[in-house]
Design an enzyme around this catalytic site. Structure first.
Site, PDB file in Angstrom:
ATOM      1  N   GLU A  82      40.006  50.488  39.456  1.00  0.00           N
ATOM      2  CA  GLU A  82      39.783  50.564  40.910  1.00  0.00           C
ATOM      3  C   GLU A  82      40.208  51.936  41.430  1.00  0.00           C
ATOM      4  OE1 GLU A  82      41.439  47.360  43.217  1.00  0.00           O
ATOM      5  OE2 GLU A  82      40.974  45.903  41.668  1.00  0.00           O
TER       6      GLU A  82
ATOM      7  N   ARG B 164      44.550  40.543  39.604  1.00  0.00           N
ATOM      8  CA  ARG B 164      44.533  41.985  39.397  1.00  0.00           C
ATOM      9  C   ARG B 164      43.533  42.298  38.301  1.00  0.00           C
ATOM     10  NH1 ARG B 164      46.464  42.130  43.663  1.00  0.00           N
ATOM     11  NH2 ARG B 164      48.355  43.190  44.390  1.00  0.00           N
TER      12      ARG B 164
ATOM     13  N   ARG C  98      53.266  29.730  32.517  1.00  0.00           N
ATOM     14  CA  ARG C  98      54.213  29.830  31.401  1.00  0.00           C
ATOM     15  C   ARG C  98      54.959  28.513  31.198  1.00  0.00           C
ATOM     16  NH1 ARG C  98      57.287  35.206  33.155  1.00  0.00           N
ATOM     17  NH2 ARG C  98      56.848  34.233  35.164  1.00  0.00           N
TER      18      ARG C  98
ATOM     19  N   LEU D 154      49.444  28.874  38.792  1.00  0.00           N
ATOM     20  CA  LEU D 154      49.528  27.932  39.902  1.00  0.00           C
ATOM     21  C   LEU D 154      50.688  28.320  40.815  1.00  0.00           C
ATOM     22  CD1 LEU D 154      47.955  25.346  40.800  1.00  0.00           C
ATOM     23  CD2 LEU D 154      49.907  24.040  39.941  1.00  0.00           C
TER      24      LEU D 154
ATOM     25  N   ASP E 274      36.819  40.066  42.372  1.00  0.00           N
ATOM     26  CA  ASP E 274      37.233  40.845  43.532  1.00  0.00           C
ATOM     27  C   ASP E 274      38.087  42.029  43.105  1.00  0.00           C
ATOM     28  OD1 ASP E 274      37.468  41.316  46.398  1.00  0.00           O
ATOM     29  OD2 ASP E 274      39.570  40.709  46.181  1.00  0.00           O
TER      30      ASP E 274
ATOM     31  N   HIS F  73      37.843  44.356  46.187  1.00  0.00           N
ATOM     32  CA  HIS F  73      39.262  44.031  46.405  1.00  0.00           C
ATOM     33  C   HIS F  73      39.538  43.743  47.884  1.00  0.00           C
ATOM     34  CE1 HIS F  73      43.573  44.727  44.675  1.00  0.00           C
ATOM     35  NE2 HIS F  73      43.534  43.702  45.515  1.00  0.00           N
TER      36      HIS F  73
END
Length: 310
Positions: A259, A230, A173, A150, A254, A277
């Site tokens: 990649e 990622r 966390r 968040l 995405d 991406h």
């Protein structure tokens, strides 16, 4: 004399013109050009513009003795040798906040496309298949949305979820100060609770394969996972197995491991939506990112603190 800037990412013509107005630019957006540019111009480079994917290594930094300012164009910086740069006294910045709305928009585009089966319906329409021959798809509105990370992007995803009358929970966390959203201290607990899991956490070693078999099992056969963070955050092999086996209902990605080549294991699966991406790319986002970089650079070379430091 303008400072010498090494650009390690592709820029469109308008962005490149803006940057060249402020810097003596060495443009090296691919690996071959990059190696040659650093070998030829490293002694004079004072600034580097890169991104989280392309990064900048410690060895490359050592080839640039005058380097004093490094910026990632977007928010990500996972492949940038931060500790080594700091040991040299190099000022580090990124484009935090410049493409958050674009990424959040794209996360919801993937969510809607995956849940409502938009790519498959488009293809069926083109082939003349009638709706009564197609399976009905679930609502998005009124469901439970889980957000992994968040931060600025995750918060904007949450706002969009509120517009769809969703119950919203998140895992970080630690709880985000001031947030009224439901906090889960367990990622598996969040996955078990929600219908849709949107991944917006930073990349890097600390989050590698955070979304693996245990989380996907917890998400369950009616659940969907969306990744706009990622590729390394999601275990591709575990995801492909879950999608093929029906352990989860679908996914929208995405970003992905390996990649720019999409994972072979996902390409034949009909219940995954893939984009290359582009979540943070729009004319508005690129303009804001370049302007942010130039603003930070002007401040640095004027002896002032940058606005978005790492």
């Amino acid at each position: 004399m303008k400072p010498s800037l090494l650009v390690l990412i592709s820029l469109n013509d308008a962005s490149r013109a803006k940057v060249e107005a402020a810097f003596d630019v060495v443009y090296a957006p691919d690996v071959t050009q990059r190696t040659a540019a650093i070998a030829e111009h490293g002694e004079t480079i004072r600034a580097v513009l890169t991104n989280g994917t392309n990064g900048l290594t410690a060895a490359e930094i050592d080839q640039m003795p005058q380097l004093e300012f490094v910026s990632a164009l977007g928010a990500g910086y996972e492949n940038l040798a931060i500790d080594h740069a700091r040991s040299r006294g190099i000022v580090l910045a990124n484009g935090a906040g410049t493409n958050d709305h674009c990424v959040a928009d794209h996360a919801f585009a993937l969510l809607l496309a995956a849940v409502r089966d938009v790519p498959q319906l488009d293809q069926a329409t083109r082939e003349g298949v009638l709706r009564d021959m197609l399976p009905m798809r679930p609502n998005v509105s009124g469901k439970r949305l889980g957000i992994v990370g968040l931060g600025n992007i995750g918060e904007k995803v949450a706002r969009r979820g509120a517009g769809f009358d969703m119950d919203i929970g998140y895992h970080n966390r630690k709880p985000r100060e001031g947030s009224a959203l439901r906090y889960f201290d367990s990622l598996q607990g969040l996955a078990q609770w929600c219908d849709f899991l949107v991944v917006a956490t930073p990349g890097g070693a600390g989050t590698r394969h955070l979304i693996g078999k245990a989380v996907l099992d917890a998400l369950g056969p009616d659940g969907f996972v969306i990744n706009v963070s990622r590729g390394s955050v999601v275990d591709t092999a575990a995801l492909a197995e879950a999608l093929a086996a029906g352990t989860i209902a679908g996914a929208g990605l995405d970003v992905y491991e390996g990649e720019p080549d999409p994972p072979e294991a996902l390409l034949t699966l009909r219940n995954v939506v893939l984009t290359p991406h582009v979540g943070g790319r729009s004319p508005e986002a690129i303009t804001a990112s370049v302007d942010n970089f130039l603003g930070n650079a002007r401040r640095h070379f004027a002896g002032e603190a940058v606005l978005t430091p790492l």
